[in-house]
Design a protein around this motif. Structure first.
Motif, short mmCIF file in Angstrom:
data_model
loop_
_atom_site.label_atom_id
_atom_site.label_comp_id
_atom_site.label_asym_id
_atom_site.label_seq_id
_atom_site.Cartn_x
_atom_site.Cartn_y
_atom_site.Cartn_z
N LYS A 1 -3.08 8.43 6.29
CA LYS A 1 -3.62 7.56 5.97
C LYS A 1 -3.41 6.35 7.01
O LYS A 1 -4.22 5.54 7.48
CB LYS A 1 -4.62 7.17 4.99
CG LYS A 1 -4.89 8.56 3.91
CD LYS A 1 -5.46 7.99 2.75
CE LYS A 1 -5.64 9.03 1.82
NZ LYS A 1 -6.87 9.05 0.79
N TYR A 2 -1.90 5.83 6.85
CA TYR A 2 -1.49 4.50 7.50
C TYR A 2 -0.59 4.98 8.93
O TYR A 2 -0.09 3.64 9.31
CB TYR A 2 -1.51 3.77 6.51
CG TYR A 2 -1.92 3.47 5.85
CD1 TYR A 2 -2.26 2.43 5.00
CD2 TYR A 2 -1.50 3.96 4.01
CE1 TYR A 2 -3.11 2.04 4.20
CE2 TYR A 2 -2.19 4.25 2.61
CZ TYR A 2 -4.24 3.28 3.15
OH TYR A 2 -4.20 3.64 1.85
N SER B 1 1.60 5.56 -7.87
CA SER B 1 0.54 6.81 -7.97
C SER B 1 0.98 8.17 -8.61
O SER B 1 0.87 8.63 -9.81
CB SER B 1 -0.62 7.12 -7.63
OG SER B 1 -0.34 7.59 -6.40
N TYR B 2 2.02 8.86 -8.28
CA TYR B 2 2.27 9.74 -7.95
C TYR B 2 3.75 9.99 -8.56
O TYR B 2 4.41 10.88 -9.09
CB TYR B 2 2.52 10.86 -6.86
CG TYR B 2 1.62 11.08 -6.68
CD1 TYR B 2 0.88 12.03 -6.82
CD2 TYR B 2 1.12 10.06 -4.96
CE1 TYR B 2 -0.03 11.95 -5.95
CE2 TYR B 2 -0.08 10.58 -4.50
CZ TYR B 2 -0.75 11.47 -4.19
OH TYR B 2 -2.26 12.33 -4.78
N LYS C 1 0.74 -1.15 -0.17
CA LYS C 1 0.20 -0.05 0.12
C LYS C 1 1.25 1.51 0.06
O LYS C 1 0.83 2.41 -0.88
CB LYS C 1 -0.74 0.14 1.23
CG LYS C 1 -1.66 -0.83 1.32
CD LYS C 1 -2.46 -1.15 2.36
CE LYS C 1 -3.25 -2.26 2.36
NZ LYS C 1 -4.43 -2.53 4.18
N GLU D 1 -1.19 11.17 1.46
CA GLU D 1 -1.87 9.85 1.31
C GLU D 1 -1.19 9.22 2.41
O GLU D 1 -1.52 8.22 3.17
CB GLU D 1 -1.57 9.65 0.06
CG GLU D 1 -2.26 10.44 -1.27
CD GLU D 1 -3.57 8.81 -1.02
OE1 GLU D 1 -3.96 8.12 -0.61
OE2 GLU D 1 -4.08 9.80 -1.96
N LEU D 2 0.05 9.09 3.17
CA LEU D 2 0.81 8.36 3.87
C LEU D 2 0.18 7.86 5.13
O LEU D 2 0.35 7.42 5.65
CB LEU D 2 2.51 8.09 3.94
CG LEU D 2 2.79 8.04 2.64
CD1 LEU D 2 4.34 8.43 2.64
CD2 LEU D 2 3.29 6.96 2.33
N GLU E 1 2.43 1.17 -3.51
CA GLU E 1 1.46 1.94 -4.55
C GLU E 1 0.87 3.34 -4.43
O GLU E 1 1.00 4.25 -5.14
CB GLU E 1 0.07 1.13 -4.21
CG GLU E 1 0.40 -0.34 -4.75
CD GLU E 1 -1.28 -0.75 -4.75
OE1 GLU E 1 -1.94 -0.35 -3.52
OE2 GLU E 1 -1.04 -1.94 -5.27
N ILE E 2 1.57 4.06 -3.19
CA ILE E 2 0.80 5.61 -3.20
C ILE E 2 2.28 6.14 -4.15
O ILE E 2 1.97 6.89 -4.44
CB ILE E 2 1.60 6.24 -1.84
CG1 ILE E 2 -0.36 5.59 -0.90
CG2 ILE E 2 1.62 7.18 -1.58
CD1 ILE E 2 0.16 6.38 0.45
N GLU F 1 0.90 15.51 -1.83
CA GLU F 1 0.17 14.65 -2.08
C GLU F 1 0.56 13.28 -1.34
O GLU F 1 -0.01 12.22 -0.68
CB GLU F 1 0.24 14.89 -2.72
CG GLU F 1 -1.06 15.91 -4.00
CD GLU F 1 0.40 16.47 -4.55
OE1 GLU F 1 1.30 16.50 -4.03
OE2 GLU F 1 0.68 17.22 -5.64
N ILE F 2 1.87 12.94 -1.77
CA ILE F 2 2.21 11.82 -1.05
C ILE F 2 2.13 11.47 0.52
O ILE F 2 1.58 10.71 1.09
CB ILE F 2 4.23 11.10 -1.18
CG1 ILE F 2 3.74 11.06 -2.40
CG2 ILE F 2 4.57 10.46 -0.37
CD1 ILE F 2 4.94 11.07 -3.90
#
Length: 441
Positions: A365-366, A331-332, A324, A362-363, A327-328, A358-359
């Protein structure tokens, strides 16, 4: 046959062109020579395209006019007979008339690539004409007739090999063959370019395609050094490298070679030699598939690195967590340089911060995310096989007084990397040089 490549500075003036011709003729052997555009030309061609994209044809015309005047002066200096002066001047005039024919309306990427190809087309015609004028049997092999990339923008080796050989066979008995670096065609037949490594990549591809005895990359630098001579005292040129060692050094700061441009030569087992046009008698650096056992070769540095650490209890004993995270970055379209993991955290370094915000978002979230900027990767290159006792400890001992953010070891048999603050770079490089190469402790 050997393949020789000369960059823009090597053919950057009429006198430099004469010097290159003298150099390639010195031993009397047959050669295939790859040339870049004259230094400064590609920048001017890029400027022309920028004006055209901006709708300013007059601005493009000014650049074209200045460049035409420069080349007209070069023609007067390079050739000694009116026959060749007139012949080359006509060729150059045709090329600049072609450049002037582009219109800002509907200007696109295909037209841009056609413009960017003109520098190599001009330089190779000038050098081939000079050789012919001096009585040398030389042939100009148009790269656009045999250099092709596939739909993945990779060289079409089967096509290149078949058609490069065909070009050589159509011009038998020549002492020197000249061709363009950088430029090619794509699968649709449009003019394109090789992007990565440019003319070096062309030389490597051609060397592999025709099974050359050796590929020589001529620059104005004496091979690869065991450290950056601009930063560290008492550096020396490295006289031999394995292809993997050269790739590591190129990726981590050595500017002579692009990391991927020698791959065709590596797979074809053709040696590459880096040589210095300013000191042609110097042995340079030989790159091949032979490893010198138990030897550290060089140290390189890569600046402008950002470290990202994500810490999460959700990572403990969990499968799929790293996927996961990666993948972040995917995606960028952001590549990762180094990575280190523990049971509850992972640290990574990147050199492209375009999508950093942005990265990080997203990170988060985890897990908890920490970012360290203004970092530097120091890479120690050599025979770093894990069974070689003491190599990694010597490097770490050299850095005992410098804070280290990350260490990467074991991913390759040819390097150990350290992530440190950029402010500690000079001290770290000097200390590694003293301990690893100069016998100091």
């Amino acid at each position: 046959m050997k393949v020789l490549k000369f960059g823009g500075t090597s053919v950057g003036s009429p006198q430099r062109m004469k010097d290159v011709c003298k150099l390639i003729l010195e031993d009397g052997q047959q050669k295939l020579v790859v040339l870049s555009a004259m230094s400064g030309t590609t920048n001017s061609l890029v400027e022309i395209t920028q004006y055209l994209y901006g709708g300013n044809k007059a601005g493009a015309g000014d650049v074209i006019s200045r460049l035409r005047t420069k080349y007209t002066q070069h023609v007067a200096e390079l050739y000694s007979t009116d026959q060749y002066k007139n012949k080359v001047q006509k060729f150059i005039d045709d090329k600049f008339d072609f450049l002037a024919s582009f219109s800002p309306s509907n200007f696109d990427g295909d037209q841009e690539k056609e413009i960017l190809a003109q520098g190599e087309l001009i330089s190779t015609f000038m050098v081939t004409s000079y050789l012919t004028e001096t009585g040398i049997k030389a042939a100009l092999l148009p790269a656009l007739d045999f250099m092709r990339i596939n739909n993945d923008e990779e060289p079409d080796m089967e096509f290149i090999s078949e058609n490069a050989r065909k070009q050589l066979d159509q011009n038998p008995g020549c002492q020197i063959y000249i061709t363009q670096g950088f430029i090619c065609r794509n699968m649709s037949g449009a003019v394109d370019n090789l992007k990565r490594g440019g003319s070096d990549y062309t030389a490597s591809i051609l060397g592999a395609a025709i099974k050359a005895d050796e590929i020589q990359i001529w620059t104005d630098i004496d091979g690869m050094h065991n450290n950056d001579p601009r930063v560290v005292d008492k550096t020396e040129a490295v006289r031999h490298l394995h292809f993997e060692e050269a790739a590591e050094l190129a990726y981590f700061g050595a500017k002579i070679l692009h990391p991927t441009c020698v791959q065709p030569a590596k797979f074809a087992n053709i040696p590459v030699r880096l040589l210095n046009t300013m000191e042609p008698e110097a042995p340079g650096t030989l790159i091949n598939n032979t490893t010198e056992a138990d030897k550290i070769k060089a140290v390189a540095a890569k600046d402008n690195i950002t470290a990202i650490k994500i810490k999460s209890s959700r990572m403990l004993l969990a499968h799929g967590f790293l996927r996961k995270v990666f993948e972040i970055f995917e995606s960028y379209r952001t590549s990762i340089d180094m990575i280190c993991t523990s049971e509850v955290g992972v640290s990574m370094s990147i050199d492209d911060t375009k999508h950093l915000n942005e990265i990080v978002a997203e990170l988060k979230k985890y897990g908890t995310v920490t970012v360290d900027q203004d970092m530097c990767i120091i890479c120690v290159v050599g025979d770093m096989d894990w069974e070689n006792l003491g190599f990694e400890s010597r490097a770490m001992e050299a850095l005992k007084d410098i804070p280290v953010r990350m260490i990467s070891y074991g991913g390759s048999n040819y390097n150990i990397s350290f992530l440190i603050k950029e402010s500690d770079k000079k001290r770290a490089l000097q200390r590694l040089s003293d301990v690893l190469f100069n016998g100091k402790e």
